[in-house]
Design an enzyme around this catalytic site. Sequence first.
Site, PDB file in Angstrom:
ATOM      1  N   HIS A 136      10.370   6.389   3.156  1.00  0.00           N
ATOM      2  CA  HIS A 136      10.096   6.867   4.066  1.00  0.00           C
ATOM      3  C   HIS A 136       9.442   5.756   5.033  1.00  0.00           C
ATOM      4  O   HIS A 136       9.390   4.817   4.853  1.00  0.00           O
ATOM      5  CB  HIS A 136       8.655   7.978   3.875  1.00  0.00           C
ATOM      6  CG  HIS A 136       7.666   7.403   3.440  1.00  0.00           C
ATOM      7  ND1 HIS A 136       7.452   7.160   2.252  1.00  0.00           N
ATOM      8  CD2 HIS A 136       6.563   7.335   4.253  1.00  0.00           C
ATOM      9  CE1 HIS A 136       6.079   6.787   2.063  1.00  0.00           C
ATOM     10  NE2 HIS A 136       5.593   6.660   3.252  1.00  0.00           N
TER      11      HIS A 136
ATOM     12  N   GLY B  59       0.598  -0.986   0.065  1.00  0.00           N
ATOM     13  CA  GLY B  59       0.254   0.185   0.095  1.00  0.00           C
ATOM     14  C   GLY B  59       1.143   1.871  -0.304  1.00  0.00           C
ATOM     15  O   GLY B  59       0.353   2.286   0.459  1.00  0.00           O
TER      16      GLY B  59
HETATM   17  P1  5GP Z   1       3.014   5.317   2.328  1.00  0.00           P
HETATM   18  O1  5GP Z   1       1.061   4.832   2.329  1.00  0.00           O
HETATM   19  O2  5GP Z   1       3.409   5.591   1.169  1.00  0.00           O
HETATM   20  O3  5GP Z   1       3.598   4.252   3.040  1.00  0.00           O
HETATM   21  O4  5GP Z   1       2.485   6.983   2.868  1.00  0.00           O
HETATM   22  C1  5GP Z   1       2.625   8.061   2.667  1.00  0.00           C
HETATM   23  C2  5GP Z   1       1.992   8.974   3.760  1.00  0.00           C
HETATM   24  O5  5GP Z   1       2.066  10.708   3.209  1.00  0.00           O
HETATM   25  C3  5GP Z   1       0.453   8.587   3.812  1.00  0.00           C
HETATM   26  O6  5GP Z   1       0.514   8.218   5.579  1.00  0.00           O
HETATM   27  C4  5GP Z   1      -0.120  10.149   3.823  1.00  0.00           C
HETATM   28  O7  5GP Z   1      -0.959  10.461   4.915  1.00  0.00           O
HETATM   29  C5  5GP Z   1       1.816  10.400   4.320  1.00  0.00           C
HETATM   30  N1  5GP Z   1       1.044  11.654   3.117  1.00  0.00           N
HETATM   31  C6  5GP Z   1       1.304  12.287   1.835  1.00  0.00           C
HETATM   32  N2  5GP Z   1       0.700  12.706   1.414  1.00  0.00           N
HETATM   33  C7  5GP Z   1       1.195  14.181   2.027  1.00  0.00           C
HETATM   34  C8  5GP Z   1       2.154  15.798   2.013  1.00  0.00           C
HETATM   35  O8  5GP Z   1       1.650  16.546   1.156  1.00  0.00           O
HETATM   36  N3  5GP Z   1       2.049  16.103   3.121  1.00  0.00           N
HETATM   37  C9  5GP Z   1       2.706  15.065   4.751  1.00  0.00           C
HETATM   38  N4  5GP Z   1       2.610  15.513   5.962  1.00  0.00           N
HETATM   39  N5  5GP Z   1       2.090  13.704   4.398  1.00  0.00           N
HETATM   40  C10 5GP Z   1       1.332  13.769   3.159  1.00  0.00           C
END
Ligand code: 5GP
Length: 112
Positions: A98, A91
């Site tokens: 990160h 996901g």
């Molecule tokens: P992933 O699903 O890729 O592991 O996590 C991506 C995370 O980035 C998600 O929890 C989402 O809420 C966060 N996210 C996405 N866009 C932004 C943004 O523009 N700013 C911040 N602070 N978080 C973001």
Amino acid sequence: MSCIFCEIIKGNIPSTKVYEDEFVTAFNDLNPQMPVHVLIVPKKHIACVNDMTEDDVNLVGQAFFAAKKIAAEKGLENGYRIINNCGEDAGQTVKHIHFHLLAGKTMGDKII
Ligand code: 5GP
Ligand code: ZN
């Protein structure tokens, strides 16, 4: 290539920064899943774990070391969880490596 986390790191998109050093930037997740939900983001653009090279090994260690410092700073004595999503099935939505640092209440059932 446009990458939202690279833009946040450069300061072109606002974020609530909680930590920064030469290797990583850390900021609050826009859509927090826990009382504490910090994203620890290596400054170098690497799409996901699959794109790491041996040169990036220290960088990932630095991200975990940053987690320790953020946890100490926030007083997370009760513990925390660090999650990395890599690829479709996990996901991953932002294709810049990160680590989610989650804390602040007892977490639900563990997958592992
Ligand atoms: P992933 O699903 O890729 O592991 O996590 C991506 C995370 O980035 C998600 O929890 C989402 O809420 C966060 N996210 C996405 N866009 C932004 C943004 O523009 N700013 C911040 N602070 N978080 C973001
Ligand atoms: Zn990026």
